[in-house]
Scaffold this active site. Structure first.
Site, mmCIF file in Angstrom:
data_model
loop_
_atom_site.group_PDB
_atom_site.id
_atom_site.type_symbol
_atom_site.label_atom_id
_atom_site.label_comp_id
_atom_site.label_asym_id
_atom_site.label_seq_id
_atom_site.Cartn_x
_atom_site.Cartn_y
_atom_site.Cartn_z
ATOM 1 N N ASN A 186 -16.000 49.680 12.482
ATOM 2 C CA ASN A 186 -15.440 49.683 13.839
ATOM 3 C C ASN A 186 -13.980 49.244 13.746
ATOM 4 O O ASN A 186 -13.700 48.068 13.558
ATOM 5 C CB ASN A 186 -16.265 48.716 14.709
ATOM 6 C CG ASN A 186 -15.694 48.566 16.110
ATOM 7 O OD1 ASN A 186 -14.817 49.327 16.521
ATOM 8 N ND2 ASN A 186 -16.199 47.585 16.843
ATOM 9 N N LYS A 235 -11.771 49.224 16.006
ATOM 10 C CA LYS A 235 -11.279 48.605 17.262
ATOM 11 C C LYS A 235 -9.899 49.178 17.606
ATOM 12 O O LYS A 235 -9.635 50.341 17.323
ATOM 13 C CB LYS A 235 -11.279 47.083 17.134
ATOM 14 C CG LYS A 235 -12.643 46.543 16.673
ATOM 15 C CD LYS A 235 -12.782 45.066 16.820
ATOM 16 C CE LYS A 235 -14.157 44.642 16.324
ATOM 17 N NZ LYS A 235 -14.434 43.234 16.495
ATOM 18 N N HIS A 239 -20.376 47.112 23.152
ATOM 19 C CA HIS A 239 -19.843 46.082 22.249
ATOM 20 C C HIS A 239 -19.501 44.838 23.079
ATOM 21 O O HIS A 239 -19.071 44.948 24.221
ATOM 22 C CB HIS A 239 -18.596 46.630 21.545
ATOM 23 C CG HIS A 239 -18.127 45.742 20.444
ATOM 24 N ND1 HIS A 239 -17.404 44.600 20.682
ATOM 25 C CD2 HIS A 239 -18.310 45.801 19.101
ATOM 26 C CE1 HIS A 239 -17.152 43.995 19.524
ATOM 27 N NE2 HIS A 239 -17.701 44.705 18.550
ATOM 28 N N GLU A 290 -17.051 42.945 23.087
ATOM 29 C CA GLU A 290 -15.678 42.926 23.614
ATOM 30 C C GLU A 290 -15.583 43.764 24.883
ATOM 31 O O GLU A 290 -14.836 43.436 25.797
ATOM 32 C CB GLU A 290 -14.697 43.425 22.534
ATOM 33 C CG GLU A 290 -14.497 42.377 21.442
ATOM 34 C CD GLU A 290 -14.213 42.941 20.065
ATOM 35 O OE1 GLU A 290 -13.858 44.128 19.941
ATOM 36 O OE2 GLU A 290 -14.357 42.173 19.082
ATOM 37 N N GLU A 322 -25.260 41.791 17.140
ATOM 38 C CA GLU A 322 -23.984 41.152 16.843
ATOM 39 C C GLU A 322 -23.864 39.849 17.623
ATOM 40 O O GLU A 322 -23.442 39.860 18.792
ATOM 41 C CB GLU A 322 -22.830 42.067 17.257
ATOM 42 C CG GLU A 322 -22.775 43.372 16.514
ATOM 43 C CD GLU A 322 -21.347 43.913 16.459
ATOM 44 O OE1 GLU A 322 -20.851 44.087 15.353
ATOM 45 O OE2 GLU A 322 -20.740 44.119 17.518
ATOM 46 N N GLY A 347 -15.535 38.332 14.416
ATOM 47 C CA GLY A 347 -14.132 38.028 14.166
ATOM 48 C C GLY A 347 -13.849 36.551 13.933
ATOM 49 O O GLY A 347 -12.705 36.115 13.953
ATOM 50 N N SER A 354 -18.647 39.371 11.306
ATOM 51 C CA SER A 354 -18.063 38.837 10.064
ATOM 52 C C SER A 354 -18.788 39.299 8.799
ATOM 53 O O SER A 354 -18.958 38.530 7.859
ATOM 54 C CB SER A 354 -17.976 37.312 10.117
ATOM 55 O OG SER A 354 -17.116 36.907 11.166
HETATM 56 P P1 PGA Z 1 -16.037 41.601 12.647
HETATM 57 O O1 PGA Z 1 -16.381 42.532 13.891
HETATM 58 O O2 PGA Z 1 -16.679 42.224 11.442
HETATM 59 O O3 PGA Z 1 -14.549 41.580 12.563
HETATM 60 O O4 PGA Z 1 -16.626 40.243 12.947
HETATM 61 C C1 PGA Z 1 -17.645 43.117 14.032
HETATM 62 C C2 PGA Z 1 -17.700 43.914 15.306
HETATM 63 O O5 PGA Z 1 -17.117 43.485 16.299
HETATM 64 O O6 PGA Z 1 -18.331 44.990 15.365
#
Ligand code: PGA
Length: 250
Positions: free
Chosen positions: A8, A10, A94, A96, A165, A171, A211
């Protein structure tokens, strides 16, 4: 089932950066066949990358979709548009998008149906906040999110992937331990068997995100109910993402 590893991107990479990343990835992943590999670049890169990936097994995903076919929805993207530029998957709900753009379990459900209508495969994200984990509400939260996101689906659920997640792991560099992730994945699998016929429920892939890195993928993939990974930050570095795709469960 073949594990699924999704990158992803983003809101990262312009056209040139996206090209460079994909060219490196293609090279590094030549002959790697132990997972299905999907990347979700920004919308502006998808069409271009589709051509760059013409002779590669790497597939493309949209990071979002609107449930309407077309019309006056400024800033949105439809399933028809995503399919027309070569997407095969769509990431939906997601955290976010839930946090910054007001997505709810209800809109996630509409998006799941819109995705399937265009013969695209939904990757539905669910996850608890730190407060919910500390309040021992994780499994209840996940059950609500999965039940509402998948409401009314029937056997079409077999084309779906669920990405667990934990919001506190995205992140932040804090990964759920393989045991924490497995507990939730196992509860999602049981819920799927309650909600759907066994034939369809067993086809659903349940992948982990938050992560995921080259140095923790091997232990995560050793868990019986972890069928792949949704990778954010580490998917922007070709070497790291390639190592994740070539995981060796231990
Ligand atoms: P990350 O993000 O691996 O940077 O923690 C995962 C995601 O948001 O899908």
């Amino acid at each position: 089932m073949l594990p699924l590893i999704v990158g992803n991107w983003k809101m990262n990479t312009d056209l040139c950066q996206g090209d460079a990343l994909v060219l490196k990835l293609r090279e590094l992943l030549k002959g790697a066949d132990s997972a299905e590999v999907v990347i979700a670049p920004p919308f502006t890169s998808i069409h271009h990358l589709y051509h760059l990936l013409a002779d590669s097994p790497i597939k493309l995903a949209g990071q979002n979709i609107h449930w309407e076919k077309n019309g006056a929805y400024t800033g949105e993207i439809s399933g028809e548009m995503l399919a027309s530029v070569g997407c095969k998957y769509v990431i939906i709900g997601h955290s976010e998008r839930r946090q910054y753009f007001g997505e709810t379990d209800e809109t996630v459900n509409k998006k799941v149906f819109a995705t399937l209508r265009h013969s695209l495969k939904p990757i539905v994200c669910v996850g608890e906040s730190l407060q919910e984990r500390e309040g021992r509400k994780t499994l209840k939260k996940i059950k609500t999110q999965v039940t509402q996101a998948l409401a009314g689906l029937g056997s079409a659920v077999k084309d779906l992937t669920i990405a667990y997640e934990p919001v506190w792991a995205i992140g932040t560099g804090k990964t759920a331990s393989p045991q924490q992730a497995e507990e939730v994945h196992n509860s999602i699998r049981e819920l799927l068997f309650e909600l759907f016929d066994a034939e369809s429920a067993k086809e659903v892939r349940i992948i982990y995100g938050g992560s995921v890195k080259a140095d923790n993928i091997d232990e995560l993939m050793a868990e019986p109910n972890i069928d792949g990974a949704l990778v954010g930050g580490a998917s922007l570095k070709a070497e790291d993402f390639a190592r994740i795709v070539k995981f060796q469960p231990r």
